[in-house]
Design an enzyme around this catalytic site. Structure first.
Site, PDB file in Angstrom:
ATOM      1  N   ASP A  35       0.849  -1.189   0.000  1.00  0.00           N
ATOM      2  CA  ASP A  35       0.000   0.000   0.000  1.00  0.00           C
ATOM      3  C   ASP A  35       0.890   1.245   0.000  1.00  0.00           C
ATOM      4  O   ASP A  35       1.656   1.465   0.942  1.00  0.00           O
ATOM      5  CB  ASP A  35      -0.899  -0.043   1.245  1.00  0.00           C
ATOM      6  CG  ASP A  35      -1.922   1.071   1.260  1.00  0.00           C
ATOM      7  OD1 ASP A  35      -2.067   1.777   0.232  1.00  0.00           O
ATOM      8  OD2 ASP A  35      -2.571   1.242   2.306  1.00  0.00           O
ATOM      9  N   ASP A 128      -3.484   2.421  -5.550  1.00  0.00           N
ATOM     10  CA  ASP A 128      -2.213   2.378  -4.821  1.00  0.00           C
ATOM     11  C   ASP A 128      -2.083   1.157  -3.922  1.00  0.00           C
ATOM     12  O   ASP A 128      -1.303   1.161  -2.988  1.00  0.00           O
ATOM     13  CB  ASP A 128      -2.051   3.649  -3.983  1.00  0.00           C
ATOM     14  CG  ASP A 128      -3.066   3.726  -2.848  1.00  0.00           C
ATOM     15  OD1 ASP A 128      -4.125   3.091  -2.962  1.00  0.00           O
ATOM     16  OD2 ASP A 128      -2.777   4.405  -1.862  1.00  0.00           O
ATOM     17  N   GLU A 129      -2.822   0.118  -4.208  1.00  0.00           N
ATOM     18  CA  GLU A 129      -2.871  -1.001  -3.262  1.00  0.00           C
ATOM     19  C   GLU A 129      -3.025  -2.320  -4.025  1.00  0.00           C
ATOM     20  O   GLU A 129      -3.831  -2.407  -4.947  1.00  0.00           O
ATOM     21  CB  GLU A 129      -4.117  -0.770  -2.409  1.00  0.00           C
ATOM     22  CG  GLU A 129      -4.151  -1.418  -1.083  1.00  0.00           C
ATOM     23  CD  GLU A 129      -5.509  -1.133  -0.419  1.00  0.00           C
ATOM     24  OE1 GLU A 129      -6.092  -2.099   0.082  1.00  0.00           O
ATOM     25  OE2 GLU A 129      -5.975   0.015  -0.444  1.00  0.00           O
TER      26      GLU A 129
HETATM   27 MG   LIG Z   1      -2.332   3.995   0.243  1.00  0.00          MG
END
Ligand SMILES: [Mg+2]
Length: 410
Positions: A35, A128-129
Protein backbone atom coordinates in the site's frame (compact mmCIF):
# COMPACT_ATOMS: atom_id res chain seq x y z
CA UNK A 1 -4.71 7.13 14.46
CA UNK A 2 -5.09 7.57 18.19
CA UNK A 3 -5.76 3.95 18.88
CA UNK A 4 -2.22 3.19 17.71
CA UNK A 5 -0.89 4.84 20.85
CA UNK A 6 -2.96 2.75 23.20
CA UNK A 7 -2.24 -0.57 21.53
CA UNK A 8 0.61 -2.64 22.82
CA UNK A 9 2.99 -2.96 19.93
CA UNK A 10 5.64 -5.56 19.36
CA UNK A 11 8.00 -5.79 16.40
CA UNK A 12 6.87 -8.27 13.78
CA UNK A 13 9.54 -8.66 11.18
CA UNK A 14 10.67 -12.22 10.59
CA UNK A 15 8.87 -14.95 8.73
CA UNK A 16 11.20 -17.87 8.92
CA UNK A 17 11.96 -18.29 12.63
CA UNK A 18 8.51 -19.36 13.76
CA UNK A 19 6.65 -20.27 10.65
CA UNK A 20 5.94 -23.89 9.94
CA UNK A 21 7.58 -24.96 13.19
CA UNK A 22 4.48 -23.83 15.10
CA UNK A 23 2.22 -25.83 12.82
CA UNK A 24 4.23 -28.80 11.66
CA UNK A 25 3.27 -29.99 8.24
CA UNK A 26 1.13 -26.94 7.58
CA UNK A 27 1.76 -25.56 4.14
CA UNK A 28 1.20 -21.86 4.32
CA UNK A 29 0.62 -19.43 1.55
CA UNK A 30 2.74 -16.31 1.52
CA UNK A 31 0.81 -13.20 0.64
CA UNK A 32 2.08 -9.65 0.52
CA UNK A 33 -0.21 -6.65 0.77
CA UNK A 34 1.40 -3.48 -0.53
CA UNK A 35 0.00 0.00 0.00
CA UNK A 36 1.63 3.25 -1.15
CA UNK A 37 1.94 5.88 1.59
CA UNK A 38 -0.04 9.12 1.11
CA UNK A 39 -0.02 8.32 -2.60
CA UNK A 40 -1.24 11.50 -4.36
CA UNK A 41 0.79 13.77 -2.09
CA UNK A 42 3.86 11.54 -2.48
CA UNK A 43 3.65 11.78 -6.28
CA UNK A 44 3.47 15.57 -6.03
CA UNK A 45 6.54 15.57 -3.75
CA UNK A 46 8.43 13.33 -6.10
CA UNK A 47 7.67 15.71 -9.01
CA UNK A 48 8.62 18.78 -7.02
CA UNK A 49 11.22 18.02 -4.33
CA UNK A 50 10.82 21.53 -2.90
CA UNK A 51 7.57 20.26 -1.36
CA UNK A 52 9.40 17.74 0.85
CA UNK A 53 9.01 18.41 4.54
CA UNK A 54 6.05 20.74 3.95
CA UNK A 55 2.42 19.84 4.66
CA UNK A 56 0.96 18.90 1.27
CA UNK A 57 -2.78 18.58 0.75
CA UNK A 58 -4.19 17.28 -2.53
CA UNK A 59 -7.85 17.97 -3.15
CA UNK A 60 -10.30 19.70 -5.41
CA UNK A 61 -11.00 23.43 -5.23
CA UNK A 62 -12.22 25.59 -2.37
CA UNK A 63 -15.56 23.74 -2.23
CA UNK A 64 -13.97 20.30 -2.52
CA UNK A 65 -12.60 17.88 0.04
CA UNK A 66 -9.14 16.51 0.85
CA UNK A 67 -8.20 13.51 -1.32
CA UNK A 68 -4.79 12.88 0.29
CA UNK A 69 -2.83 14.69 2.96
CA UNK A 70 0.85 13.87 3.50
CA UNK A 71 2.13 12.93 6.95
CA UNK A 72 3.27 16.48 7.74
CA UNK A 73 -0.27 17.74 7.08
CA UNK A 74 -1.79 14.91 9.13
CA UNK A 75 0.09 16.25 12.13
CA UNK A 76 -2.20 19.28 11.98
CA UNK A 77 -5.24 17.03 12.04
CA UNK A 78 -5.86 17.16 8.29
CA UNK A 79 -7.24 13.91 6.86
CA UNK A 80 -8.91 12.50 3.74
CA UNK A 81 -12.53 13.49 3.07
CA UNK A 82 -12.24 16.64 5.21
CA UNK A 83 -13.52 19.82 3.51
CA UNK A 84 -10.66 21.85 2.04
CA UNK A 85 -11.90 24.85 4.00
CA UNK A 86 -11.46 23.02 7.30
CA UNK A 87 -8.01 21.85 6.20
CA UNK A 88 -7.06 25.48 5.46
CA UNK A 89 -8.13 26.52 8.94
CA UNK A 90 -6.14 23.72 10.58
CA UNK A 91 -3.09 24.16 8.39
CA UNK A 92 -3.07 27.65 6.83
CA UNK A 93 0.56 27.40 5.68
CA UNK A 94 -0.02 24.04 3.93
CA UNK A 95 0.57 23.59 0.20
CA UNK A 96 -2.83 22.97 -1.42
CA UNK A 97 -2.76 21.29 -4.84
CA UNK A 98 -5.59 20.34 -7.19
CA UNK A 99 -3.95 17.02 -8.15
CA UNK A 100 -3.04 15.28 -11.41
CA UNK A 101 -5.30 12.29 -12.06
CA UNK A 102 -3.57 11.04 -15.18
CA UNK A 103 -0.22 11.14 -13.49
CA UNK A 104 -1.49 9.08 -10.54
CA UNK A 105 -2.90 6.49 -12.93
CA UNK A 106 0.42 6.35 -14.69
CA UNK A 107 2.32 5.73 -11.42
CA UNK A 108 -0.25 3.09 -10.52
CA UNK A 109 0.34 1.25 -13.81
CA UNK A 110 4.09 1.33 -13.20
CA UNK A 111 3.63 -0.11 -9.71
CA UNK A 112 1.43 -2.92 -11.00
CA UNK A 113 3.83 -3.87 -13.77
CA UNK A 114 6.70 -3.94 -11.28
CA UNK A 115 4.68 -6.29 -9.03
CA UNK A 116 3.80 -8.49 -11.99
CA UNK A 117 7.50 -9.35 -12.43
CA UNK A 118 7.42 -11.24 -9.10
CA UNK A 119 4.23 -13.26 -9.38
CA UNK A 120 1.47 -13.99 -11.86
CA UNK A 121 -0.97 -13.60 -8.94
CA UNK A 122 -1.31 -9.85 -8.43
CA UNK A 123 -4.67 -8.49 -7.34
CA UNK A 124 -5.02 -4.75 -7.69
CA UNK A 125 -7.40 -3.38 -5.07
CA UNK A 126 -7.21 0.31 -5.89
CA UNK A 127 -4.78 2.70 -7.58
CA UNK A 128 -2.21 2.38 -4.82
CA UNK A 129 -2.87 -1.00 -3.26
CA UNK A 130 -2.40 -4.64 -4.30
CA UNK A 131 -2.02 -8.20 -3.03
CA UNK A 132 0.77 -10.37 -4.41
CA UNK A 133 0.82 -14.11 -3.82
CA UNK A 134 4.48 -15.01 -3.34
CA UNK A 135 3.86 -18.69 -2.56
CA UNK A 136 6.36 -20.85 -4.40
CA UNK A 137 8.52 -17.98 -5.66
CA UNK A 138 11.48 -18.99 -3.42
CA UNK A 139 13.27 -20.91 -6.13
CA UNK A 140 13.22 -17.90 -8.43
CA UNK A 141 13.71 -15.01 -6.05
CA UNK A 142 14.78 -16.42 -2.66
CA UNK A 143 12.84 -16.21 0.64
CA UNK A 144 9.54 -14.24 0.29
CA UNK A 145 10.64 -11.84 2.98
CA UNK A 146 13.65 -10.84 0.90
CA UNK A 147 11.51 -10.56 -2.20
CA UNK A 148 9.08 -8.28 -0.42
CA UNK A 149 11.97 -6.14 0.85
CA UNK A 150 13.36 -5.95 -2.66
CA UNK A 151 9.98 -4.82 -4.04
CA UNK A 152 9.78 -2.12 -1.39
CA UNK A 153 13.30 -0.94 -2.30
CA UNK A 154 12.58 -0.93 -6.03
CA UNK A 155 9.36 1.08 -5.56
CA UNK A 156 11.41 3.66 -3.65
CA UNK A 157 14.18 3.77 -6.22
CA UNK A 158 12.25 3.44 -9.46
CA UNK A 159 9.03 5.29 -8.64
CA UNK A 160 10.41 7.53 -5.90
CA UNK A 161 7.52 6.48 -3.63
CA UNK A 162 7.30 5.03 -0.16
CA UNK A 163 5.24 1.86 0.23
CA UNK A 164 4.18 -0.18 3.26
CA UNK A 165 4.29 -3.95 3.15
CA UNK A 166 2.49 -6.62 5.14
CA UNK A 167 3.46 -10.28 4.73
CA UNK A 168 1.22 -13.03 6.08
CA UNK A 169 -0.38 -16.35 5.25
CA UNK A 170 -3.61 -14.74 4.05
CA UNK A 171 -5.02 -11.53 2.59
CA UNK A 172 -6.85 -10.37 5.71
CA UNK A 173 -3.80 -10.48 7.98
CA UNK A 174 -1.47 -9.14 5.26
CA UNK A 175 -3.73 -6.11 4.91
CA UNK A 176 -3.80 -5.37 8.63
CA UNK A 177 -0.01 -5.92 8.69
CA UNK A 178 0.73 -3.39 5.92
CA UNK A 179 -1.09 -0.76 7.99
CA UNK A 180 0.73 -1.71 11.21
CA UNK A 181 3.80 0.52 10.84
CA UNK A 182 2.84 3.00 8.14
CA UNK A 183 4.60 4.83 6.46
CA UNK A 184 7.34 2.70 4.92
CA UNK A 185 6.31 -0.16 7.19
CA UNK A 186 7.47 -3.74 6.82
CA UNK A 187 5.52 -6.18 8.96
CA UNK A 188 5.73 -9.93 8.81
CA UNK A 189 3.24 -12.22 10.55
CA UNK A 190 4.57 -15.79 10.62
CA UNK A 191 2.26 -18.60 9.66
CA UNK A 192 0.37 -19.88 12.69
CA UNK A 193 0.67 -16.65 14.67
CA UNK A 194 -2.12 -14.67 12.98
CA UNK A 195 -4.46 -14.55 16.01
CA UNK A 196 -1.58 -13.61 18.30
CA UNK A 197 -0.64 -10.71 15.99
CA UNK A 198 -4.20 -9.38 15.78
CA UNK A 199 -5.18 -9.84 19.44
CA UNK A 200 -3.77 -6.59 20.91
CA UNK A 201 -4.92 -4.39 18.00
CA UNK A 202 -7.93 -2.08 18.24
CA UNK A 203 -11.00 -3.89 16.93
CA UNK A 204 -11.73 -1.24 14.27
CA UNK A 205 -8.52 -2.28 12.52
CA UNK A 206 -10.27 -5.43 11.43
CA UNK A 207 -11.59 -4.99 7.89
CA UNK A 208 -15.39 -5.03 8.01
CA UNK A 209 -15.74 -3.35 11.41
CA UNK A 210 -17.38 -0.05 10.55
CA UNK A 211 -18.78 2.67 12.85
CA UNK A 212 -22.13 0.96 13.53
CA UNK A 213 -20.62 -2.44 14.37
CA UNK A 214 -17.92 -0.71 16.40
CA UNK A 215 -20.57 0.97 18.58
CA UNK A 216 -22.24 -2.37 19.19
CA UNK A 217 -18.95 -4.13 19.96
CA UNK A 218 -17.97 -1.36 22.36
CA UNK A 219 -21.26 -1.74 24.18
CA UNK A 220 -20.22 -5.34 24.84
CA UNK A 221 -16.87 -4.14 26.19
CA UNK A 222 -14.95 -5.29 23.11
CA UNK A 223 -11.96 -3.00 22.53
CA UNK A 224 -9.38 -5.21 20.82
CA UNK A 225 -9.50 -7.91 18.18
CA UNK A 226 -8.53 -10.37 20.93
CA UNK A 227 -11.63 -9.31 22.93
CA UNK A 228 -13.72 -9.99 19.84
CA UNK A 229 -12.16 -13.43 19.38
CA UNK A 230 -13.31 -14.32 22.94
CA UNK A 231 -16.97 -13.39 22.38
CA UNK A 232 -18.94 -16.65 22.20
CA UNK A 233 -19.91 -17.49 18.63
CA UNK A 234 -23.54 -17.86 19.72
CA UNK A 235 -23.64 -14.24 20.91
CA UNK A 236 -22.23 -12.99 17.61
CA UNK A 237 -24.64 -15.10 15.59
CA UNK A 238 -27.66 -14.00 17.60
CA UNK A 239 -27.07 -10.34 17.02
CA UNK A 240 -25.32 -10.36 13.63
CA UNK A 241 -26.75 -13.41 11.89
CA UNK A 242 -24.51 -15.16 9.36
CA UNK A 243 -22.04 -12.31 9.48
CA UNK A 244 -21.36 -13.30 13.11
CA UNK A 245 -19.49 -16.44 12.14
CA UNK A 246 -17.51 -14.66 9.43
CA UNK A 247 -16.54 -12.00 11.95
CA UNK A 248 -15.40 -14.64 14.44
CA UNK A 249 -13.14 -16.17 11.76
CA UNK A 250 -11.68 -12.77 10.95
CA UNK A 251 -10.98 -12.09 14.63
CA UNK A 252 -8.90 -15.30 14.66
CA UNK A 253 -7.03 -14.12 11.56
CA UNK A 254 -8.55 -16.71 9.25
CA UNK A 255 -9.25 -15.91 5.62
CA UNK A 256 -9.43 -18.41 2.80
CA UNK A 257 -9.89 -15.91 -0.05
CA UNK A 258 -7.32 -16.42 -2.78
CA UNK A 259 -5.41 -13.64 -4.50
CA UNK A 260 -7.39 -13.19 -7.71
CA UNK A 261 -5.67 -11.37 -10.54
CA UNK A 262 -7.99 -8.73 -11.98
CA UNK A 263 -10.48 -10.38 -14.23
CA UNK A 264 -10.21 -8.50 -17.44
CA UNK A 265 -13.72 -7.16 -17.50
CA UNK A 266 -13.95 -4.95 -20.57
CA UNK A 267 -17.52 -3.82 -20.18
CA UNK A 268 -20.70 -4.29 -18.16
CA UNK A 269 -24.01 -4.06 -19.94
CA UNK A 270 -27.70 -4.87 -19.66
CA UNK A 271 -30.61 -4.65 -22.03
CA UNK A 272 -34.35 -4.98 -21.84
CA UNK A 273 -36.71 -6.24 -24.53
CA UNK A 274 -40.28 -4.94 -24.19
CA UNK A 275 -43.14 -7.36 -24.50
CA UNK A 276 -44.80 -5.03 -26.95
CA UNK A 277 -43.05 -2.25 -28.86
CA UNK A 278 -43.00 1.03 -26.97
CA UNK A 279 -43.02 4.67 -27.98
CA UNK A 280 -43.88 6.30 -24.65
CA UNK A 281 -40.79 8.45 -24.00
CA UNK A 282 -41.35 8.30 -20.22
CA UNK A 283 -41.39 4.53 -20.15
CA UNK A 284 -38.35 4.33 -22.44
CA UNK A 285 -36.44 6.80 -20.32
CA UNK A 286 -37.34 5.17 -17.01
CA UNK A 287 -36.29 1.77 -18.37
CA UNK A 288 -32.94 3.20 -19.42
CA UNK A 289 -32.49 4.72 -15.95
CA UNK A 290 -33.30 1.41 -14.27
CA UNK A 291 -30.76 -0.36 -16.51
CA UNK A 292 -28.17 2.32 -15.71
CA UNK A 293 -28.72 1.75 -11.99
CA UNK A 294 -28.23 -1.93 -12.53
CA UNK A 295 -24.94 -1.68 -14.44
CA UNK A 296 -23.62 0.89 -11.96
CA UNK A 297 -24.43 -1.45 -9.08
CA UNK A 298 -22.50 -4.25 -10.78
CA UNK A 299 -19.65 -1.82 -11.37
CA UNK A 300 -19.50 -1.03 -7.65
CA UNK A 301 -19.71 -4.69 -6.71
CA UNK A 302 -16.61 -5.32 -8.82
CA UNK A 303 -14.81 -2.29 -7.31
CA UNK A 304 -14.49 -0.75 -10.76
CA UNK A 305 -15.07 2.65 -12.30
CA UNK A 306 -16.10 3.47 -15.84
CA UNK A 307 -15.59 6.41 -18.16
CA UNK A 308 -17.68 5.46 -21.18
CA UNK A 309 -21.42 4.90 -21.24
CA UNK A 310 -23.15 3.44 -24.30
CA UNK A 311 -26.84 3.13 -25.02
CA UNK A 312 -28.38 0.73 -27.46
CA UNK A 313 -31.77 1.15 -29.08
CA UNK A 314 -33.52 -1.33 -31.36
CA UNK A 315 -36.47 -0.24 -33.43
CA UNK A 316 -39.51 -2.37 -34.16
CA UNK A 317 -37.97 -3.25 -37.54
CA UNK A 318 -34.81 -4.52 -35.75
CA UNK A 319 -32.65 -1.62 -36.93
CA UNK A 320 -30.17 -1.25 -34.05
CA UNK A 321 -28.15 1.81 -33.04
CA UNK A 322 -25.55 2.37 -30.37
CA UNK A 323 -24.03 5.65 -29.25
CA UNK A 324 -21.56 6.52 -26.52
CA UNK A 325 -20.30 9.30 -24.36
CA UNK A 326 -16.99 9.40 -22.50
CA UNK A 327 -16.70 11.33 -19.22
CA UNK A 328 -13.61 13.33 -18.35
CA UNK A 329 -13.09 11.27 -15.15
CA UNK A 330 -14.01 7.67 -14.38
CA UNK A 331 -16.70 7.17 -11.76
CA UNK A 332 -19.10 4.56 -10.32
CA UNK A 333 -21.86 6.95 -9.25
CA UNK A 334 -25.30 6.43 -10.82
CA UNK A 335 -26.09 10.10 -11.09
CA UNK A 336 -22.98 10.81 -13.18
CA UNK A 337 -24.29 8.50 -15.91
CA UNK A 338 -28.01 9.35 -15.77
CA UNK A 339 -27.64 12.71 -17.48
CA UNK A 340 -25.54 11.24 -20.30
CA UNK A 341 -27.92 8.34 -20.82
CA UNK A 342 -30.89 10.71 -21.12
CA UNK A 343 -29.01 13.05 -23.45
CA UNK A 344 -27.82 10.20 -25.69
CA UNK A 345 -31.32 8.80 -25.84
CA UNK A 346 -33.01 12.05 -26.81
CA UNK A 347 -30.33 12.87 -29.34
CA UNK A 348 -30.48 9.52 -31.12
CA UNK A 349 -34.04 8.27 -30.81
CA UNK A 350 -36.19 8.93 -33.91
CA UNK A 351 -39.24 10.23 -32.09
CA UNK A 352 -42.53 8.50 -32.75
CA UNK A 353 -40.74 5.31 -33.82
CA UNK A 354 -41.48 2.34 -31.60
CA UNK A 355 -38.64 0.60 -29.82
CA UNK A 356 -38.48 -3.09 -29.01
CA UNK A 357 -35.26 -3.01 -26.98
CA UNK A 358 -33.10 -0.59 -25.02
CA UNK A 359 -29.73 -1.29 -23.41
CA UNK A 360 -27.03 0.45 -21.37
CA UNK A 361 -23.36 -0.48 -21.21
CA UNK A 362 -20.33 0.84 -19.32
CA UNK A 363 -16.81 0.47 -20.67
CA UNK A 364 -13.33 1.96 -20.32
CA UNK A 365 -13.18 0.28 -16.92
CA UNK A 366 -10.46 0.60 -14.31
CA UNK A 367 -10.12 -0.44 -10.67
CA UNK A 368 -11.79 2.08 -8.41
CA UNK A 369 -9.37 4.80 -7.38
CA UNK A 370 -10.99 4.96 -3.96
CA UNK A 371 -10.20 8.57 -3.35
CA UNK A 372 -10.72 10.14 -6.76
CA UNK A 373 -14.36 10.96 -6.30
CA UNK A 374 -13.40 13.08 -3.33
CA UNK A 375 -12.35 15.72 -5.83
CA UNK A 376 -15.98 16.51 -6.35
CA UNK A 377 -17.87 17.62 -3.29
CA UNK A 378 -21.19 16.12 -4.32
CA UNK A 379 -20.05 12.76 -5.63
CA UNK A 380 -19.04 11.21 -2.29
CA UNK A 381 -22.54 11.92 -0.92
CA UNK A 382 -24.22 10.52 -4.02
CA UNK A 383 -21.96 7.50 -3.87
CA UNK A 384 -22.85 6.92 -0.24
CA UNK A 385 -26.51 7.04 -1.23
CA UNK A 386 -25.85 4.52 -4.04
CA UNK A 387 -24.10 2.18 -1.61
CA UNK A 388 -27.01 2.40 0.86
CA UNK A 389 -29.48 1.62 -1.91
CA UNK A 390 -27.26 -1.30 -3.01
CA UNK A 391 -27.29 -2.66 0.54
CA UNK A 392 -31.07 -2.38 0.88
CA UNK A 393 -31.57 -4.11 -2.49
CA UNK A 394 -29.11 -6.82 -1.52
CA UNK A 395 -31.20 -7.52 1.56
CA UNK A 396 -34.78 -6.93 0.44
CA UNK A 397 -34.69 -7.38 -3.32
CA UNK A 398 -34.24 -5.14 -6.30
CA UNK A 399 -37.58 -3.38 -6.07
CA UNK A 400 -37.31 -2.51 -2.38
CA UNK A 401 -36.08 0.98 -3.28
CA UNK A 402 -36.97 2.75 -6.46
CA UNK A 403 -36.05 6.13 -7.82
CA UNK A 404 -38.85 8.48 -8.81
CA UNK A 405 -37.52 8.34 -12.37
CA UNK A 406 -37.99 4.57 -12.68
CA UNK A 407 -41.51 4.28 -11.23
CA UNK A 408 -43.32 4.33 -14.58
CA UNK A 409 -41.38 1.16 -15.32
CA UNK A 410 -43.96 -0.83 -13.34
MG1 LIG B 1 -2.33 3.99 0.24
Amino acid sequence: MDEKKTESRAPWSAWTQASNSSRPGASCRVIAHLDLDAFFAAVEESRDPSLRGKPVIVGGGERGVVATANYEARRYGVHSAMPIRTARTLCPHGVFLPGHHDLYRDYSRRLMSLLATYSPLVEQVSLDEAYVDLTGTERLFGPPEMTARLIQKRVKEELGLSISVGLASNKLVAKVASDYEKPAGFTVVPCGREAEFLAPLAVQRLPGVGPALLRQLRSWGVATIGDLARVPLRTLELSLGEWGEALACRARGEDANPVTPGQIVKSISREHTFETDVFDPRLLESTLIALTEDVCRRLRQSALEARTVTIKIRYANFATHTCSHTLSHPTDVDEAFFREVRALFHRHWRKSSCLRLVGVGLSNLAPRAGQDDLFDQELPLLRELDLKVDAIREKYGKNAVRRGATLSDQ
